[in-house]
Design a protein around this motif. Structure first.
Motif, short mmCIF file in Angstrom:
data_model
loop_
_atom_site.label_atom_id
_atom_site.label_comp_id
_atom_site.label_asym_id
_atom_site.label_seq_id
_atom_site.Cartn_x
_atom_site.Cartn_y
_atom_site.Cartn_z
N VAL A 177 0.73 -6.56 0.06
CA VAL A 177 1.24 -5.36 0.94
C VAL A 177 1.76 -5.80 2.00
O VAL A 177 2.80 -5.34 2.49
CB VAL A 177 0.02 -4.63 1.20
CG1 VAL A 177 0.34 -3.58 2.29
CG2 VAL A 177 -0.39 -3.93 -0.06
N THR A 188 -4.62 -8.23 -2.85
CA THR A 188 -3.45 -7.19 -2.56
C THR A 188 -3.22 -6.97 -1.45
O THR A 188 -2.14 -6.48 -0.73
CB THR A 188 -4.41 -5.82 -3.21
OG1 THR A 188 -4.69 -6.05 -4.27
CG2 THR A 188 -3.66 -4.53 -3.00
N TYR A 208 -2.01 2.76 -4.20
CA TYR A 208 -3.44 2.23 -4.69
C TYR A 208 -4.40 3.23 -4.64
O TYR A 208 -4.54 4.15 -3.86
CB TYR A 208 -3.60 1.03 -3.99
CG TYR A 208 -2.84 -0.43 -4.41
CD1 TYR A 208 -3.08 -1.13 -5.37
CD2 TYR A 208 -1.60 -0.79 -3.42
CE1 TYR A 208 -2.15 -2.11 -5.81
CE2 TYR A 208 -0.93 -1.84 -3.70
CZ TYR A 208 -1.17 -2.63 -4.90
OH TYR A 208 -0.36 -3.49 -5.17
N VAL A 236 3.13 1.57 1.44
CA VAL A 236 2.09 1.31 0.71
C VAL A 236 0.89 2.36 1.24
O VAL A 236 0.60 2.43 2.40
CB VAL A 236 1.66 -0.18 0.34
CG1 VAL A 236 0.45 0.08 -0.30
CG2 VAL A 236 2.68 -0.82 -0.10
N ARG A 237 0.59 3.23 0.37
CA ARG A 237 -0.44 4.25 0.56
C ARG A 237 -1.76 4.12 -0.36
O ARG A 237 -1.52 3.48 -1.41
CB ARG A 237 0.06 5.43 0.70
CG ARG A 237 1.03 5.80 1.82
CD ARG A 237 1.34 7.51 1.86
NE ARG A 237 2.37 7.45 2.90
CZ ARG A 237 2.54 8.57 3.21
NH1 ARG A 237 2.33 9.91 2.59
NH2 ARG A 237 3.68 8.81 4.01
N THR A 238 -3.03 4.46 -0.26
CA THR A 238 -3.99 4.60 -0.83
C THR A 238 -4.64 6.00 -0.98
O THR A 238 -4.68 6.81 -0.19
CB THR A 238 -5.12 3.41 -0.57
OG1 THR A 238 -5.75 4.23 0.70
CG2 THR A 238 -4.60 2.24 -0.31
N PHE A 273 -1.58 2.01 4.02
CA PHE A 273 -2.42 1.08 3.88
C PHE A 273 -2.92 0.38 5.15
O PHE A 273 -4.11 0.01 5.13
CB PHE A 273 -1.81 0.07 3.02
CG PHE A 273 -2.45 -1.03 2.30
CD1 PHE A 273 -3.21 -1.91 3.08
CD2 PHE A 273 -3.13 -0.64 1.10
CE1 PHE A 273 -3.75 -2.92 2.67
CE2 PHE A 273 -3.94 -1.47 0.26
CZ PHE A 273 -4.13 -2.80 1.11
N ARG A 295 7.98 2.59 -2.85
CA ARG A 295 6.80 3.15 -2.54
C ARG A 295 5.73 2.90 -3.35
O ARG A 295 5.89 2.95 -4.83
CB ARG A 295 6.88 4.73 -2.20
CG ARG A 295 7.91 5.05 -0.97
CD ARG A 295 7.99 6.40 -0.94
NE ARG A 295 8.87 7.01 -2.01
CZ ARG A 295 8.83 8.38 -1.99
NH1 ARG A 295 7.87 9.13 -1.73
NH2 ARG A 295 9.60 8.81 -3.04
N THR A 296 4.42 2.50 -2.87
CA THR A 296 3.40 2.19 -3.77
C THR A 296 2.13 3.10 -3.52
O THR A 296 1.86 3.12 -2.32
CB THR A 296 3.26 0.61 -3.82
OG1 THR A 296 4.23 0.04 -4.38
CG2 THR A 296 1.92 0.41 -4.48
N THR A 317 5.75 -5.03 2.77
CA THR A 317 5.90 -3.82 3.90
C THR A 317 6.68 -4.59 4.82
O THR A 317 7.46 -4.04 5.52
CB THR A 317 4.42 -3.45 4.43
OG1 THR A 317 3.74 -4.70 4.74
CG2 THR A 317 3.78 -2.52 3.48
#
Length: 333
Positions: free
Chosen positions: A189, A185, A175, A199-201, A254, A172-173, A193
């Motif tokens: 991603v 990026t 940004y 991935v979330r921001t 994301f 899990r990431t 993924t």
């Protein structure tokens, strides 16, 4: 065929292939051809062709004749492929042996005696990071606050992280929202993924952090971006994991409903710009908090000036104060 080196392949590509095609077109090459005298490039190319078995001497006509390439190809390529497979297998065996050794070290008193913190400087950071991610057994948590990393660095990270995901590691990431405008990026991603990463921001600023298997964390040193601190103290690692979990829960996926999300993100960045102005932060600090360049941040401020019909930042702050704006609003003032 033993003994062939990369420079032989280069000679084959640059000179020998052309010579072979020329001989093929002419129907042969006389054994006493003047081009074969001395140590000219043609002579070196000729010697390589004969070594590879691509030319055969017709004793009767004293002429070199071209030979069908497939047999020569199998003599060259097949051993190289076999050796490549052997080296890959040997590499995997060495990696497994070192992994077992690493696990033994972690269970030994020596691991405790080395202390819960390790400082890494400059070029030592990347190899260490690659090693601990390569040793990951279950989970990777990563927080990447800024998008200033080069495309090359992001691409290298993608190769490393996809390899971990293929081993079954969950990832899990987080940004900052500004990462959505960073092409390298976006590609990263898409790569991770596709292999199961999440991935979330977020709109808010946070420090870079990587946590492996909830047992070791890598964070930046307080006084230098070129220094990283490896943390193995269980209580501190658990605390960092909790911080990550809370941030991840607030993040936006994301690539989920991207057009709608981008509108919501624009609103969040607008509100955060207001908070930075109201709190009186310098432009450089505010830009870093939003994860954007100083120029982009100045553009955000200029838009707010236009919106509130203010000529200066001081006037803008006064107007927002008069209207009771606190930077928590979800729509325009």
């Amino acid at each position: 065929m033993a003994g062939l080196q990369p420079e032989d392949r280069e000679l084959f590509e640059d000179e020998a292939t052309s010579l072979y095609e020329q001989i093929l077109a002419e129907g042969g090459l006389a054994a006493d051809d003047s081009r074969l005298a001395g140590t000219t490039p043609v002579r070196r190319a000729f010697d390589l062709l004969t070594e590879l078995g691509l030319l055969q001497l017709d004793e009767t006509r004293k002429t070199w004749r071209p030979v069908e390439p497939s047999n020569a190809q199998s003599r060259v390529v097949t051993p190289l492929g076999t050796e490549g497979a052997r080296l890959i297998d040997e590499s995997a065996r060495w990696a497994k042996a070192f992994s077992n050794l690493t696990q033994s070290w972690r269970r030994s008193p020596a691991a405790t005696e080395s202390g819960p913190f390790l400082y890494l400087h400059g070029e030592a950071i990347s190899p260490y990071l690659t090693a601990i991610i390569g040793d990951a057994e279950t989970e990777l948590l990563t927080a990447q606050p800024q998008t200033t990393r080069s495309a090359k660095t992001v691409a290298e990270g993608a190769v490393r992280d996809v390899a971990a995901l293929k081993r079954g590691i969950s990832m899990r990431t987080i940004y900052q929202h500004s990462a959505r405008r960073h092409p390298a990026t976006h590609k990263y991603v898409a790569d991770v993924t596709r292999h199961g990463a999440e991935v979330r921001t977020l709109d808010e600023f946070f420090n870079r952090m990587i946590v492996v298997d909830r047992r070791v964390a890598l964070i930046p040193a307080a006084d230098s971006l070129a220094t990283a601190v490896v943390v193995r103290e269980p209580a501190i690692v658990a605390y960092l994991v909790d911080v990550f979990e809370r941030a991840f829960a607030r993040g936006r996926p994301f690539a989920s409903g991207e057009q709608k999300v981008m509108k919501e993100i624009a609103t969040e960045q607008r509100s955060m710009t207001m908070r930075m102005l109201i709190e009186g932060h310098a432009d450089a600090v505010s830009a870093k908090r939003l994860g954007v360049s100083a120029r982009t941040y100045a553009g955000y401020v200029a838009e707010l000036k236009d919106e509130y019909d203010a000529e200066t930042r001081f006037q803008l702050g006064y107007i927002m104060g008069q209207r009771g704006i606190a930077g928590q609003e979800t729509s325009g003032g």
